[in-house]
Write an enzyme that holds these catalytic residues in place. Structure first.
Site, PDB file in Angstrom:
ATOM      1  N   GLU A 130    -105.157  11.265   9.376  1.00  0.00           N
ATOM      2  CA  GLU A 130    -104.855  12.612   8.854  1.00  0.00           C
ATOM      3  C   GLU A 130    -104.127  12.542   7.513  1.00  0.00           C
ATOM      4  O   GLU A 130    -103.481  13.496   7.073  1.00  0.00           O
ATOM      5  CB  GLU A 130    -104.066  13.418   9.889  1.00  0.00           C
ATOM      6  CG  GLU A 130    -104.807  13.567  11.227  1.00  0.00           C
ATOM      7  CD  GLU A 130    -105.486  14.922  11.471  1.00  0.00           C
ATOM      8  OE1 GLU A 130    -104.986  15.928  10.982  1.00  0.00           O
ATOM      9  OE2 GLU A 130    -106.530  14.940  12.157  1.00  0.00           O
ATOM     10  N   CYS A 182     -97.307  20.833   3.571  1.00  0.00           N
ATOM     11  CA  CYS A 182     -98.728  20.658   3.940  1.00  0.00           C
ATOM     12  C   CYS A 182     -99.622  21.002   2.759  1.00  0.00           C
ATOM     13  O   CYS A 182    -100.727  20.484   2.627  1.00  0.00           O
ATOM     14  CB  CYS A 182     -99.130  21.611   5.067  1.00  0.00           C
ATOM     15  SG  CYS A 182     -98.243  21.389   6.585  1.00  0.00           S
ATOM     16  N   HIS A 225     -98.200  16.546  13.106  1.00  0.00           N
ATOM     17  CA  HIS A 225     -98.143  15.553  12.018  1.00  0.00           C
ATOM     18  C   HIS A 225     -96.682  15.159  11.835  1.00  0.00           C
ATOM     19  O   HIS A 225     -95.777  15.977  12.070  1.00  0.00           O
ATOM     20  CB  HIS A 225     -98.614  16.150  10.677  1.00  0.00           C
ATOM     21  CG  HIS A 225    -100.085  16.416  10.592  1.00  0.00           C
ATOM     22  ND1 HIS A 225    -100.596  17.574  10.049  1.00  0.00           N
ATOM     23  CD2 HIS A 225    -101.151  15.679  10.971  1.00  0.00           C
ATOM     24  CE1 HIS A 225    -101.926  17.535  10.091  1.00  0.00           C
ATOM     25  NE2 HIS A 225    -102.284  16.404  10.655  1.00  0.00           N
TER      26      HIS A 225
HETATM   27  O1  SUG Z   1    -104.744  20.627  10.720  1.00  0.00           O
HETATM   28  N1  SUG Z   1    -104.343  24.103  10.597  1.00  0.00           N
HETATM   29  C1  SUG Z   1    -104.068  22.791  10.039  1.00  0.00           C
HETATM   30  C2  SUG Z   1    -102.670  22.751   9.463  1.00  0.00           C
HETATM   31  C3  SUG Z   1    -102.415  21.496   8.706  1.00  0.00           C
HETATM   32  C4  SUG Z   1    -100.999  21.334   8.297  1.00  0.00           C
HETATM   33  N2  SUG Z   1    -100.857  20.146   7.533  1.00  0.00           N
HETATM   34  C5  SUG Z   1     -99.791  19.304   7.594  1.00  0.00           C
HETATM   35  N3  SUG Z   1     -98.901  19.358   8.549  1.00  0.00           N
HETATM   36  N4  SUG Z   1     -99.722  18.411   6.694  1.00  0.00           N
HETATM   37  C6  SUG Z   1    -104.227  21.690  11.072  1.00  0.00           C
HETATM   38  O2  SUG Z   1    -103.798  21.879  12.221  1.00  0.00           O
HETATM   39  C7  SUG Z   1    -105.784  25.856  11.497  1.00  0.00           C
HETATM   40  C8  SUG Z   1    -107.055  26.502  11.058  1.00  0.00           C
HETATM   41  C9  SUG Z   1    -107.455  27.679  11.892  1.00  0.00           C
HETATM   42  O3  SUG Z   1    -107.004  27.809  13.029  1.00  0.00           O
HETATM   43  O4  SUG Z   1    -108.306  28.430  11.395  1.00  0.00           O
HETATM   44  C10 SUG Z   1    -105.598  24.448  10.935  1.00  0.00           C
HETATM   45  O5  SUG Z   1    -106.551  23.732  10.791  1.00  0.00           O
END
Ligand code: SUG
Length: 445
Positions: A174, A369, A250
């Site tokens: 990731e 993020c 994460h």
């Molecule tokens: O991968 N949310 C992302 C958020 C990522 C956050 N990034 C970090 N922590 N670096 C994920 O969970 C939700 C999309 C939706 O539900 O439409 C989503 O993919």
């Protein structure tokens, strides 16, 4: 050589919506079905970029991806014109349609893992796009991410691009969200802390039970190997399984590092002491751990406020600024911790700046993020292709572009609208012109 950290923020795409796609991400799961405001989301992101640029930090921008991903729908057997493909997917597989419309590429901390040239044996900056294989909607990102990074960091004498790791659970990757570089200064050799949720081969089997661990030790090791990093430069630490089960999907939801400072929650690492010892052994300048105990901030408060998903930025006078999401003000324990523990404590954090990124936060994406950190020397910055370093003119053009093209209301039911797909293509075509990126999107090839 003046090395600076450039924060490349992901521009929020026109299909930003709340589809509840991310299992284990509490915000995404709880906001499913809400009506999103893509225009406000993109403007909130641009405002954050502009205010950090105005404060003197180096700011870059990365484009959103082509969504809906009609190619992915065709690969899955939906045939006909674009409108027919969308209508069939909406009818037969609404979950799949939602996934191919996600604007999740905005969270560029998951786009790739980056090693600055000062640490790499060949003196180049190294990139590995993350495979994001844990979820279908994010698995769709790395192909375009790779093309975008290769088009911006095109100079082969200075930049090296590695293949995406095999997109299979053993190498689940990731990106930079699970990677922290610690060093006295951005220009000094650093130590790379890779945090993983589970070990695929062997290990003692201790892993989260409720929610998935998205990063494997094997993936982190492979990225370090690709970039040429040796044992003296790397530390691999397991994330605390209880934290993942509380919604910390994460490492950057529970820890953030910058320079010699590591700000982390008591439950960030399974072996807190072992992780700090391994870092201390390797980091040349004294490590400055800033620990937040669970009595001060519970795991629930950490997840709801995203206190640790903050940007920790170095100022010219050596102090640091913590850029926190607005949600930190809404939790009393978190706000108190910021004032009494972090600002008042013995550490370089001298300022807290609050940013409103609520549209992204509802999908579990805070300030950290939304950015990919790339430490670049002056010569490397000068070697970038495209127009991706933010200045007032670019900020103005991007803001006008968003206002021209984005909707201010998008519900999951709107995703099958063929007009949304054509509006998005027109917008992205114009965007590659503004950013001077060439043909990075599938529809342009
Ligand atoms: O991968 N949310 C992302 C958020 C990522 C956050 N990034 C970090 N922590 N670096 C994920 O969970 C939700 C999309 C939706 O539900 O439409 C989503 O993919």
């Amino acid at each position: 050589m003046s090395v600076r950290e450039v924060n490349f923020d992901g521009l929020v795409g026109p299909t930003h919506n709340y589809s509840g796609l991310a299992h284990g991400n509490v915000a995404s799961m709880s906001h499913e079905g809400l009506v999103a405001n893509p225009r406000e989301a993109a403007l909130q992101g641009l405002e954050k970029m502009k205010s950090l640029m105005d404060a003197g930090y180096a700011q870059g921008v990365l484009p959103p991806q082509q969504r809906p991903d009609l190619g992915a729908l065709r690969d899955l057997g939906f045939a006909g014109s674009d409108a027919e493909v969308l209508a069939r997917a909406a009818d037969e597989a609404p979950q799949v349609l939602r996934a191919v419309c996600s604007a999740s590429s905005m969270w560029t901390a998951n786009a790739a893992t980056v090693t600055p040239s000062v640490d790499a044996p060949d003196g180049r900056v190294h990139f590995t796009p993350a495979n994001l294989q844990s979820s279908f909607h994010r698995y769709l990102e790395p192909a375009t991410t790779g093309r975008v990074l290769a088009s911006i960091f095109a100079d082969e004498a200075r930049f090296a691009h590695h293949p995406v790791l095999p997109a299979t659970p053993a190498f689940s990757d990731e990106g930079a969200a699970n990677h922290t570089r610690l060093a006295g200064d951005h220009g000094e050799p650093g130590v790379h802390l890779y945090v993983y949720g589970r070990q695929a081969f062997g290990g003692d089997g201790i892993a989260p039970r409720r929610y998935p661990a998205r990063q494997t030790l094997e993936a982190s090791q492979a990225v370090a190997r690709q970039h040429g990093l040796g044992d003296a430069q790397t530390v691999f630490a397991q994330q605390h399984p209880e934290a993942i089960d509380a919604g910390v999907f994460h490492n950057d939801v529970i820890a953030v590092g910058n320079g010699p400072v590591l700000l982390y929650h008591e439950y960030a690492f399974r072996d807190e002491q072992g992780t700090l010892d391994a870092l201390r052994e390797r980091v040349a300048s004294p490590l400055i751990p800033v620990r937040v105990p669970v009595e001060a901030v519970s795991l629930d408060d950490a997840v709801a406020s995203y206190l640790f998903n903050s940007q920790l930025l170095t100022n010219a006078d050596g102090t640091m600024t913590l850029v926190v999401p607005g949600e930190c003000q809404e939790r009393e324990a978190v706000w108190r911790c910021l004032q009494d523990h972090l600002l008042a404590g013995h550490n370089p954090i001298a300022e807290v700046v609050v940013k409103d990124v609520k549209q992204s936060m509802r999908n579990g994406g805070g300030p950290a993020c939304l950015r990919l950190r790339v430490a670049l020397s002056e010569a490397e910055r000068a070697a970038l292709s495209g127009r991706v370093l933010l200045d007032d003119a670019l900020h103005g053009e991007l803001t006008a572009w968003v206002k021209r093209h984005y909707r201010d209301r998008l519900a999951p039911a709107d995703l099958a609208d063929p007009a949304l797909a054509s509006e998005t293509l027109a917008a992205l075509d114009e965007l590659t012109g503004i950013l001077q990126l060439g043909s990075v999107y599938p529809f342009q090839r």
